[in-house]
Design a protein around this motif. Sequence first.
Motif, PDB file in Angstrom:
ATOM      1  N   HIS A 163      -7.991 -12.655  17.043  1.00 14.05           N
ATOM      2  CA  HIS A 163      -6.971 -12.373  18.056  1.00 14.05           C
ATOM      3  C   HIS A 163      -7.124 -13.304  19.242  1.00 14.05           C
ATOM      4  O   HIS A 163      -6.291 -13.310  20.140  1.00 14.05           O
TER       5      HIS A 163
ATOM      6  N   PRO B 183       0.411 -10.398  14.605  1.00 18.80           N
ATOM      7  CA  PRO B 183       0.244  -9.161  15.367  1.00 18.80           C
ATOM      8  C   PRO B 183      -0.681  -8.177  14.651  1.00 18.80           C
ATOM      9  O   PRO B 183      -0.890  -8.286  13.437  1.00 18.80           O
ATOM     10  N   SER B 184      -1.190  -7.239  15.412  1.00 23.00           N
ATOM     11  CA  SER B 184      -2.060  -6.212  14.880  1.00 23.00           C
ATOM     12  C   SER B 184      -1.359  -5.468  13.741  1.00 23.00           C
ATOM     13  O   SER B 184      -0.189  -5.124  13.860  1.00 23.00           O
ATOM     14  N   GLY B 185      -2.071  -5.261  12.656  1.00 29.43           N
ATOM     15  CA  GLY B 185      -1.496  -4.509  11.533  1.00 29.43           C
ATOM     16  C   GLY B 185      -0.631  -5.349  10.618  1.00 29.43           C
ATOM     17  O   GLY B 185      -0.026  -4.836   9.678  1.00 29.43           O
ATOM     18  N   SER B 186      -0.549  -6.676  10.873  1.00 28.95           N
ATOM     19  CA  SER B 186       0.335  -7.510  10.045  1.00 28.95           C
ATOM     20  C   SER B 186      -0.284  -7.832   8.689  1.00 28.95           C
ATOM     21  O   SER B 186       0.414  -8.352   7.809  1.00 28.95           O
ATOM     22  N   GLY B 187      -1.576  -7.557   8.534  1.00 23.47           N
ATOM     23  CA  GLY B 187      -2.176  -7.731   7.205  1.00 23.47           C
ATOM     24  C   GLY B 187      -3.196  -8.855   7.095  1.00 23.47           C
ATOM     25  O   GLY B 187      -3.509  -9.301   5.990  1.00 23.47           O
ATOM     26  N   LYS B 188      -3.749  -9.284   8.224  1.00 20.30           N
ATOM     27  CA  LYS B 188      -4.683 -10.427   8.191  1.00 20.30           C
ATOM     28  C   LYS B 188      -5.956 -10.092   7.399  1.00 20.30           C
ATOM     29  O   LYS B 188      -6.377 -10.863   6.535  1.00 20.30           O
ATOM     30  N   THR B 189      -6.541  -8.929   7.717  1.00 22.13           N
ATOM     31  CA  THR B 189      -7.750  -8.537   6.984  1.00 22.13           C
ATOM     32  C   THR B 189      -7.420  -8.312   5.509  1.00 22.13           C
ATOM     33  O   THR B 189      -8.191  -8.699   4.617  1.00 22.13           O
ATOM     34  N   THR B 190      -6.257  -7.725   5.271  1.00 24.16           N
ATOM     35  CA  THR B 190      -5.823  -7.488   3.888  1.00 24.16           C
ATOM     36  C   THR B 190      -5.731  -8.818   3.141  1.00 24.16           C
ATOM     37  O   THR B 190      -6.137  -8.911   1.975  1.00 24.16           O
TER      38      THR B 190
ATOM     39  N   ARG C  90       4.440   1.107   1.638  1.00 27.78           N
ATOM     40  CA  ARG C  90       4.484   0.090   2.688  1.00 27.78           C
ATOM     41  C   ARG C  90       4.218  -1.297   2.114  1.00 27.78           C
ATOM     42  O   ARG C  90       3.144  -1.574   1.574  1.00 27.78           O
TER      43      ARG C  90
ATOM     44  N   ARG D  27       0.890  -1.166   0.000  1.00 31.20           N
ATOM     45  CA  ARG D  27       0.000   0.000   0.000  1.00 31.20           C
ATOM     46  C   ARG D  27       0.924   1.209   0.000  1.00 31.20           C
ATOM     47  O   ARG D  27       1.606   1.436   1.000  1.00 31.20           O
TER      48      ARG D  27
ATOM     49  N   ILE E 102       3.227  -4.816   2.511  1.00 31.51           N
ATOM     50  CA  ILE E 102       2.473  -5.560   3.533  1.00 31.51           C
ATOM     51  C   ILE E 102       2.769  -7.059   3.438  1.00 31.51           C
ATOM     52  O   ILE E 102       2.932  -7.731   4.444  1.00 31.51           O
TER      53      ILE E 102
END
Length: 275
Positions: free
Chosen positions: A202, A41-48, A20, A17, A22
Amino acid sequence: MIVLSNFIEIRGMSFARGDRLIFNDIDVDIPRGKVTSIMGPSGSGKTTLLRLIGAQLKPQKGSITVDGQDFLSLKRKALYIARENVGMLFQSGALFSDLTVFENVAFPLRVHTKLPEEMIRDIVLMKLHAVGLRGARDLMPSELSGGMTRRIALARAIVLDPSLVMYDEPFAGQDPIAMGVLVQLIRLLNDALGMTSVLVSHDVPEALSISDHVCIIADGKVVGQGEPSELKANGSPLVKQFLQGLPDGPVPFHYPASDYRSDLLQGSDSARLFT
Ligand SMILES: Nc1ncnc2c1ncn2[C@@H]1O[C@H](COP(=O)(O)OP(=O)(O)OP(=O)(O)O)[C@@H](O)[C@H]1O
């Protein structure tokens, strides 16, 4: 017909993105008919990653195949049809507040099929029964608890009998009882309906308890994947930190910052209290 053992295969995939990066050249296997948890971890791209699998986002490099099909190569109409085979339960996926529970679950059938009313009724009642809420069919969303709302959203996500269901944080904000019900439901529905399930959560112990396969991502890479028992035996500090829910490890608790003491001292006189 050859049945592939992996329902989803990601090969050499990179996604950025802006500046960045990902995902940096990752390979992921999601086995057919199983429950797979994507953790990290949070922000690591799971939803992405879920959005990439659903072809809502396009990787800059590599391939993603779902049941042998590369969604990104499909024309608009074919992609629309292929997506009917994918159920999604996103945290933000709220129910339509002005429709009853029944109509909420019936909605995808009305949009995607031309089934007669009696058949729609039977299918909706079967799905509501599967999530234990057939008796709630005439309620409005405002009359439901948070856990019930999530279960109705789940009934809606599976109403077209998808072969793949993706769940993004399905347990977030749920009390332990509602969470326990959802955990069991995801497992039960996966097995009863012969689906493949991909879960982002999580809640490590809950997710592990129903997962056949786990994939842990961090720093743009897959740091571990396999059966939960294999991962528990994995010596990698990142995998250990994650599975044991340790606050510190390779992923630091603190976001990078300047020295705490000098930061406070620069601020105000009251900071002297801390020295
Ligand atoms: N629409 C967007 N535009 C720009 N950056 C985005 C967008 N959505 C997500 N990101 C960034 O992409 C990275 C991965 O986000 P993503 O939501 O996939 O992480 P995640 O692992 O699901 O996080 P969490 O566990 O906190 O939900 C984050 O750094 C996030 O800030």
